[in-house]
Each structure stands twice: as C-alpha cells, then as structure tokens.
Design an enzyme around this catalytic site. Structure first.
Site, PDB file in Angstrom:
ATOM      1  CG  ASP A 197      -8.970   0.421   9.696  1.00 54.10           C
ATOM      2  OD1 ASP A 197      -9.627   0.668   8.684  1.00 54.10           O
ATOM      3  OD2 ASP A 197      -9.457  -0.108  10.701  1.00 54.10           O
TER       4      ASP A 197
ATOM      5  CG  PHE B 246     -12.739   0.628   2.639  1.00 55.74           C
ATOM      6  CD1 PHE B 246     -11.951  -0.149   3.474  1.00 55.74           C
ATOM      7  CD2 PHE B 246     -12.504   0.582   1.273  1.00 55.74           C
ATOM      8  CE1 PHE B 246     -10.933  -0.959   2.961  1.00 55.74           C
ATOM      9  CE2 PHE B 246     -11.494  -0.227   0.749  1.00 55.74           C
ATOM     10  CZ  PHE B 246     -10.715  -0.995   1.603  1.00 55.74           C
ATOM     11  CB  VAL B 247     -10.178   5.879   1.744  1.00 60.14           C
ATOM     12  CG1 VAL B 247     -10.909   6.769   2.728  1.00 60.14           C
ATOM     13  CG2 VAL B 247      -8.921   5.302   2.378  1.00 60.14           C
TER      14      VAL B 247
ATOM     15  CG  ASP C 292      -5.782  -2.489  -2.183  1.00 57.52           C
ATOM     16  OD1 ASP C 292      -5.495  -2.057  -1.045  1.00 57.52           O
ATOM     17  OD2 ASP C 292      -5.852  -3.698  -2.460  1.00 57.52           O
TER      18      ASP C 292
ATOM     19  CE  LYS D  84     -10.015   3.943   7.291  1.00 57.88           C
ATOM     20  NZ  LYS D  84     -10.600   2.668   6.838  1.00 57.88           N
TER      21      LYS D  84
ATOM     22  NE  ARG E  13      -2.194  -1.723  -4.200  1.00 60.09           N
ATOM     23  CZ  ARG E  13      -2.355  -1.905  -2.894  1.00 60.09           C
ATOM     24  NH1 ARG E  13      -2.480  -0.867  -2.097  1.00 60.09           N
ATOM     25  NH2 ARG E  13      -2.398  -3.108  -2.389  1.00 60.09           N
TER      26      ARG E  13
ATOM     27  CD  GLU F  53       1.009   0.659   6.784  1.00 57.41           C
ATOM     28  OE1 GLU F  53       1.230   0.677   5.564  1.00 57.41           O
ATOM     29  OE2 GLU F  53       0.686  -0.365   7.408  1.00 57.41           O
ATOM     30  CG  ASP F  54      -1.426   1.985   3.187  1.00 57.61           C
ATOM     31  OD1 ASP F  54      -1.287   1.596   4.361  1.00 57.61           O
ATOM     32  OD2 ASP F  54      -1.983   1.289   2.314  1.00 57.61           O
TER      33      ASP F  54
ATOM     34  N   GLY G 151       0.777  -1.236   0.000  1.00 56.76           N
ATOM     35  CA  GLY G 151       0.000   0.000   0.000  1.00 56.76           C
ATOM     36  C   GLY G 151       0.809   1.287   0.000  1.00 56.76           C
TER      37      GLY G 151
HETATM   38  P1  IMP Z   1      -4.988  -2.003  10.470  1.00 54.35           P
HETATM   39  O1  IMP Z   1      -4.094  -3.140  10.903  1.00 54.35           O
HETATM   40  O2  IMP Z   1      -6.433  -2.268  10.836  1.00 54.35           O
HETATM   41  O3  IMP Z   1      -4.521  -0.655  10.948  1.00 54.35           O
HETATM   42  O4  IMP Z   1      -5.007  -2.014   8.905  1.00 54.35           O
HETATM   43  C1  IMP Z   1      -3.949  -1.553   8.200  1.00 54.35           C
HETATM   44  C2  IMP Z   1      -3.987  -1.993   6.761  1.00 54.35           C
HETATM   45  O5  IMP Z   1      -5.322  -2.169   6.285  1.00 54.35           O
HETATM   46  C3  IMP Z   1      -3.395  -0.893   5.915  1.00 54.35           C
HETATM   47  O6  IMP Z   1      -2.026  -1.099   5.739  1.00 54.35           O
HETATM   48  C4  IMP Z   1      -4.177  -0.983   4.640  1.00 54.35           C
HETATM   49  O7  IMP Z   1      -3.533  -1.867   3.754  1.00 54.35           O
HETATM   50  C5  IMP Z   1      -5.505  -1.577   5.020  1.00 54.35           C
HETATM   51  N1  IMP Z   1      -6.603  -0.567   5.132  1.00 54.35           N
HETATM   52  C6  IMP Z   1      -7.148  -0.071   6.262  1.00 54.35           C
HETATM   53  N2  IMP Z   1      -8.128   0.806   5.994  1.00 54.35           N
HETATM   54  C7  IMP Z   1      -8.196   0.884   4.641  1.00 54.35           C
HETATM   55  C8  IMP Z   1      -8.993   1.685   3.744  1.00 54.35           C
HETATM   56  O8  IMP Z   1      -9.876   2.490   4.118  1.00 54.35           O
HETATM   57  N3  IMP Z   1      -8.744   1.495   2.427  1.00 54.35           N
HETATM   58  C9  IMP Z   1      -7.797   0.632   1.950  1.00 54.35           C
HETATM   59  N4  IMP Z   1      -7.030  -0.114   2.751  1.00 54.35           N
HETATM   60  C10 IMP Z   1      -7.213   0.019   4.097  1.00 54.35           C
END
Ligand code: IMP
Length: 198
Positions: free
Chosen positions: A120, A173-174, A180, A148, A186, A116-117, A55
């Site tokens: 969440d 969700f984005v 993606d 977020k 992407r 990191e992108d 990402g």
């Molecule tokens: P986390 O472990 O829940 O923080 O999720 C992190 C990963 O989930 C990120 O590195 C993204 O690849 C993916 N992700 C989380 N939210 C989104 C979103 O809104 N759009 C796309 N990918 C997301």
C-alpha cells in the site's frame, strides 16, 4: 452469491463490495508468477522465502507449491521462514510497524524472496527490507499479490532489488483471499474492493 450482495458493515459504515479478482484468476496469476520466479532462481541454486504474517500466509503457501511444481527437474533447494509484522488498523495504515515475532534464522548469504500480501504505502515492506539487508543476504527480492502504485509513499529503491507483482490496483481497500478488515474476510475466496454504499 458472495455473501456481500447487501453490502458489508465496516465499523458504523455500510460499504459496497465489488469483485475485483475471482479465485480462478488469482490461481492462474500465481501459477505464472511461480514460473517466472522458478526460472529466475534456477541458476542461483537456492531460494529462501520470508513470509510476512498474517496476511501473506495463504498466498505464500499457494505460491510456494506452485514454484516447486514449476521447477520439478531443477529442484533447487527451497527453505522458508516467517516474520510477523503488524502495521494496519481498520482501513488506514498506521504508518507504524510493530514486530510480533521474528525470523528463526538470519538470512545472511541466502537468496531471499519476501512474500507479502500487498504493498500500500510500502512503509511496512521498506522497514523489513532494511532489516533483512542489514543481515547481508546474497540477494533480496519481493513478491506481492497486490500493489497500489498510487499510494506508494517510499522510494521504489527501498523495496528490494526486484518486485514480482500479481496485480496492480487502485487506492481502494480490498478484502477476501487473505485480505482482511480487522481480522474478517480472509477466508472469502475472491478479492473484493470496498467503497462507501450510495
Ligand atoms: P503499507 O505499509 O501501507 O504498505 O501496508 C501494508 C500492510 O497493510 C499490508 O501488509 C496489509 O496487511 C495492510 N493493507 C494495506 N492495504 C490493504 C487493503 O486494501 N486490504 C487489507 N489490508 C491492507
């Protein structure tokens, strides 16, 4: 024309896509993050970036060029590595982090900045931070394009010494600009929030 004007199919569900950030706004924000990072690392004499694939790939190269442009005179040494993690399926976090490929070199003694992108729940990042801290870097900070805050499910203290954030957003969700949905969108220049179509 976004190509999203008639909505977008996510699995069986038709979703509405609303633009959250235009490409120019993102570029401007990345440039100001780069200024801040260049100033913070100037006195440390080095910056080692760890890009989280897939990402963060686009965001990371944009930011790395901007950092070196922001600091041409001081010209501290920048090095880079990547790690490929997978934690996401569809529009919901799986909560499980799988390592697809590892770093080339340990981060021991380096001033590490994780690129990191998005944060969440923060679970992916907290796993990576713990793993890198075990290698005893000189410092460990994180930069994310989007965060977020309402979804965060781990203590902030598990996410590194400092977090640079492009934009805080809601729980939506984005997609677009490196984000993606199952490998799609992407390459769309702007960032869109998806919500169920009326
Ligand atoms: P986390 O472990 O829940 O923080 O999720 C992190 C990963 O989930 C990120 O590195 C993204 O690849 C993916 N992700 C989380 N939210 C989104 C979103 O809104 N759009 C796309 N990918 C997301």
């Amino acid at each position: 024309m976004s190509g999203f004007d008639d909505g977008v199919m996510v699995g069986e569900t038709k979703m509405q896509a609303n633009v959250l950030f235009k490409e120019a706004q993102i570029t401007e924000r990345v440039a100001s993050l780069a200024q801040e990072i260049a100033a913070d690392y100037a006195s440390r004499g080095g910056l080692h970036t760890v890009t989280v694939l897939n990402g963060a790939l686009h965001f990371a190269s944009q930011l790395r060029f901007a950092i070196s442009k922001a600091n041409p005179e001081l010209g501290f040494e920048m090095t880079s590595d990547t790690i490929h993690l997978a934690s996401y399926h569809g529009t919901g976090s799986s909560g499980e982090v799988k390592k697809i490929s590892d770093l080339t070199h340990p981060v021991t003694g380096k001033h590490v900045l994780i690129l990191e992108d998005i944060v969440d729940t923060g679970k992916t990042l907290s796993v990576l931070v713990a793993e890198l801290l075990a290698q005893k870097p000189a410092s460990l900070a994180v930069v994310v394009l989007l965060r977020k805050p309402s979804k965060l499910a781990v203590p902030e203290s598990d996410l590194g010494e400092k977090m640079y954030v492009g934009f805080d957003i809601g729980p939506e969700f984005v997609v677009g600009h490196c984000f993606d949905y199952d490998g799609r969108f992407r390459d769309v220049p702007d960032i869109y929030a998806l919500s169920p179509a009326e």
